[in-house]
Design a protein around this motif. Structure first.
Motif, PDB file in Angstrom:
ATOM      1  N   SER A  66      35.153  43.342  29.541  1.00 33.85           N
ATOM      2  CA  SER A  66      35.720  43.866  30.787  1.00 33.85           C
ATOM      3  C   SER A  66      36.895  44.829  30.607  1.00 33.85           C
ATOM      4  CB  SER A  66      36.121  42.714  31.717  1.00 33.85           C
ATOM      5  OG  SER A  66      37.073  41.873  31.107  1.00 33.85           O
ATOM      6  N   GLU A 105      36.316  32.162  39.904  1.00 32.92           N
ATOM      7  CA  GLU A 105      37.602  32.810  40.209  1.00 32.92           C
ATOM      8  C   GLU A 105      38.052  33.690  39.045  1.00 32.92           C
ATOM      9  OE1 GLU A 105      39.724  32.795  42.804  1.00 32.92           O
ATOM     10  OE2 GLU A 105      38.655  31.451  44.161  1.00 32.92           O
ATOM     11  N   ARG A 106      37.944  33.168  37.831  1.00 34.32           N
ATOM     12  CA  ARG A 106      38.358  33.953  36.659  1.00 34.32           C
ATOM     13  C   ARG A 106      37.488  35.187  36.491  1.00 34.32           C
ATOM     14  NH1 ARG A 106      38.522  28.636  34.373  1.00 34.32           N
ATOM     15  NH2 ARG A 106      36.555  29.016  33.254  1.00 34.32           N
ATOM     16  N   ALA A 114      38.222  37.863  39.079  1.00 38.32           N
ATOM     17  CA  ALA A 114      39.481  38.553  38.778  1.00 38.32           C
ATOM     18  C   ALA A 114      39.301  39.624  37.713  1.00 38.32           C
ATOM     19  CB  ALA A 114      40.533  37.537  38.338  1.00 38.32           C
ATOM     20  N   ARG A 115      38.369  39.426  36.773  1.00 36.04           N
ATOM     21  CA  ARG A 115      38.116  40.412  35.719  1.00 36.04           C
ATOM     22  C   ARG A 115      37.158  41.507  36.167  1.00 36.04           C
ATOM     23  NH1 ARG A 115      36.503  35.781  32.624  1.00 36.04           N
ATOM     24  NH2 ARG A 115      38.305  34.812  31.597  1.00 36.04           N
ATOM     25  N   ASP A 132      35.040  44.463  38.096  1.00 33.98           N
ATOM     26  CA  ASP A 132      35.296  45.679  38.862  1.00 33.98           C
ATOM     27  C   ASP A 132      34.561  45.642  40.201  1.00 33.98           C
ATOM     28  OD1 ASP A 132      36.716  47.425  36.744  1.00 33.98           O
ATOM     29  OD2 ASP A 132      34.926  46.698  35.712  1.00 33.98           O
ATOM     30  N   GLU A 174      42.332  41.484  46.449  1.00 32.62           N
ATOM     31  CA  GLU A 174      43.691  41.248  45.952  1.00 32.62           C
ATOM     32  C   GLU A 174      43.695  40.522  44.611  1.00 32.62           C
ATOM     33  OE1 GLU A 174      45.619  39.136  49.072  1.00 32.62           O
ATOM     34  OE2 GLU A 174      45.593  40.854  50.469  1.00 32.62           O
ATOM     35  N   LYS A 175      42.554  39.924  44.244  1.00 32.19           N
ATOM     36  CA  LYS A 175      42.472  39.189  42.974  1.00 32.19           C
ATOM     37  C   LYS A 175      42.114  40.085  41.796  1.00 32.19           C
ATOM     38  CE  LYS A 175      41.276  34.937  45.417  1.00 32.19           C
ATOM     39  NZ  LYS A 175      40.350  33.795  45.553  1.00 32.19           N
ATOM     40  N   GLY A 176      41.708  41.354  42.081  1.00 27.41           N
ATOM     41  CA  GLY A 176      41.447  42.251  40.963  1.00 27.41           C
ATOM     42  C   GLY A 176      40.308  43.243  41.114  1.00 27.41           C
ATOM     43  N   PRO A 177      39.193  42.907  41.773  1.00 28.52           N
ATOM     44  CA  PRO A 177      38.076  43.858  41.859  1.00 28.52           C
ATOM     45  C   PRO A 177      38.444  45.128  42.631  1.00 28.52           C
ATOM     46  CG  PRO A 177      37.382  41.640  42.451  1.00 28.52           C
ATOM     47  CD  PRO A 177      38.879  41.618  42.401  1.00 28.52           C
ATOM     48  N   LYS A 178      37.688  46.187  42.384  1.00 30.59           N
ATOM     49  CA  LYS A 178      37.884  47.445  43.107  1.00 30.59           C
ATOM     50  C   LYS A 178      36.921  47.594  44.278  1.00 30.59           C
ATOM     51  CE  LYS A 178      39.359  49.872  38.876  1.00 30.59           C
ATOM     52  NZ  LYS A 178      38.972  48.820  37.894  1.00 30.59           N
ATOM     53  N   LYS A 224      35.453  52.915  35.272  1.00 27.38           N
ATOM     54  CA  LYS A 224      36.604  52.303  35.923  1.00 27.38           C
ATOM     55  C   LYS A 224      37.379  53.317  36.764  1.00 27.38           C
ATOM     56  CE  LYS A 224      37.165  48.473  32.698  1.00 27.38           C
ATOM     57  NZ  LYS A 224      37.062  47.380  33.677  1.00 27.38           N
TER      58      LYS A 224
END
Length: 307
Positions: free
Chosen positions: A147, A175-176, A179-180, A182, A209-213, A268
């Motif tokens: 990732s 959840e993990r 968060a990683r 995209d 808000e946890k990380g994905p775009k 990315k």
């Protein structure tokens, strides 16, 4: 190239014999397997990674992948049996009984992870392969390894009956991985299973808000939504007569990924700055392809010329 990472199994679908007796018929399947197949048929460069048996059913899986232009060179082979899922259909909605103990897919281990060439830009994860160890931890390790430098997408495709007794561990893993990732895709039901009750768009923005775009949300017969930090795009579903819903979400994933690939958006940098037109194209190809799949029995994604 897009590498789909997850389960491959045999779906035993309910049928009726010529004598009117109930029966089951074997079909190659599995959520991630279906996405790999659909990617190949839609014209995207598709490859597959999973634990695949050398048995007769494993041979069916391999031949089915190759017939849909999916590269199978990254699969981990073993003499363990193939996972089988018996399917029950009620008003076109599928429920599953899985037989997965000691199988080639279930016992996939981290020492079987492939070395990936630069040509693989994107990895897709999901399905029941993220529930049971050691395979679940193996796929998570692959996502964690790749990732930082490659695009990753996850669709948990949650099966509550399959998760029974493992919910806390499973939720933590998802959840993990979210968060990683995209890109995250969830059905509206899966979204509420993860996040609780509430408005779909609000819950999806909480996931951002946890990380994905980018978050894709499928809303059954209504259509599908793409949500980023600044956008909320919606495309209505294509209306068809539904045979069953097996493989619908898997095909949507492939359609969305294919459109993003064709737009040059599977990097990315590109995913951080998507246009409305690119999001609409992803939603449109995803929903159109899924409509063909639900219009015929089993997970049978369309070829591009069928659209």
């Amino acid at each position: 190239m897009i590498l789909s990472c997850g389960e491959a199994l045999i779906d035993m679908l309910p049928r009726t014999t010529t004598l009117g007796e109930p029966a089951f018929s074997p079909y190659a399947g599995g959520a991630v397997f279906n996405t790999a197949i659909a990617l190949g048929r839609l014209g995207a460069p598709s490859a597959f990674f999973s634990g695949i048996s050398n048995d007769m059913l494993g041979q069916i899986l391999t031949e089915t992948l190759q017939a849909s232009k999916v590269d199978t060179q990254y699969c981990a082979r073993s003499d363990r049996p193939t996972t089988v899922a018996f399917v029950k259909l009620v008003d076109g909605q599928a429920t599953y009984a899985f037989y997965d103990e000691n199988t080639a897919g279930r016992l996939l281990s981290q020492d079987q992870l492939p070395t990936l060439p630069a040509a693989i830009s994107t990895l897709f994860f999901g399905g029941i392969s993220l529930v049971n160890d050691p395979a679940a931890s193996t796929y998570e390790a692959l996502q964690a390894r790749e990732s930082p430098t490659r695009v990753t997408m996850i669709d948990p495709n949650i099966r509550p009956g399959f998760i029974a007794g493992k919910e806390a561990e499973y939720r933590a893993r998802i959840e993990r991985m979210i968060a990683r990732a995209d890109i995250v895709k969830l059905s509206d039901e899966d979204l509420r299973w993860l996040q609780g009750a509430g408005d779909v768009s609000t819950l999806a923005r909480q996931l951002l808000e946890k990380g994905p775009k980018l978050i894709f949300i499928t809303e059954g017969a209504e259509g599908a939504r793409a949500i980023t930090a600044t956008q909320n795009r919606f495309v209505a579903a294509t209306r068809v007569t539904v045979a069953d819903t097996v493989g619908a979400g898997d095909t949507f994933n492939a359609g969305a990924l294919t459109a993003l690939h064709e737009a040059g958006a599977l990097t990315k940098a590109a995913l951080a700055n998507l246009s409305d037109a690119t999001l609409d194209a992803a939603l449109t190809l995803g929903t159109k392809a899924a409509a063909v799949t639900v219009s015929r029995p089993g997970a049978n994604p369309p070829w591009r010329n069928e659209l």
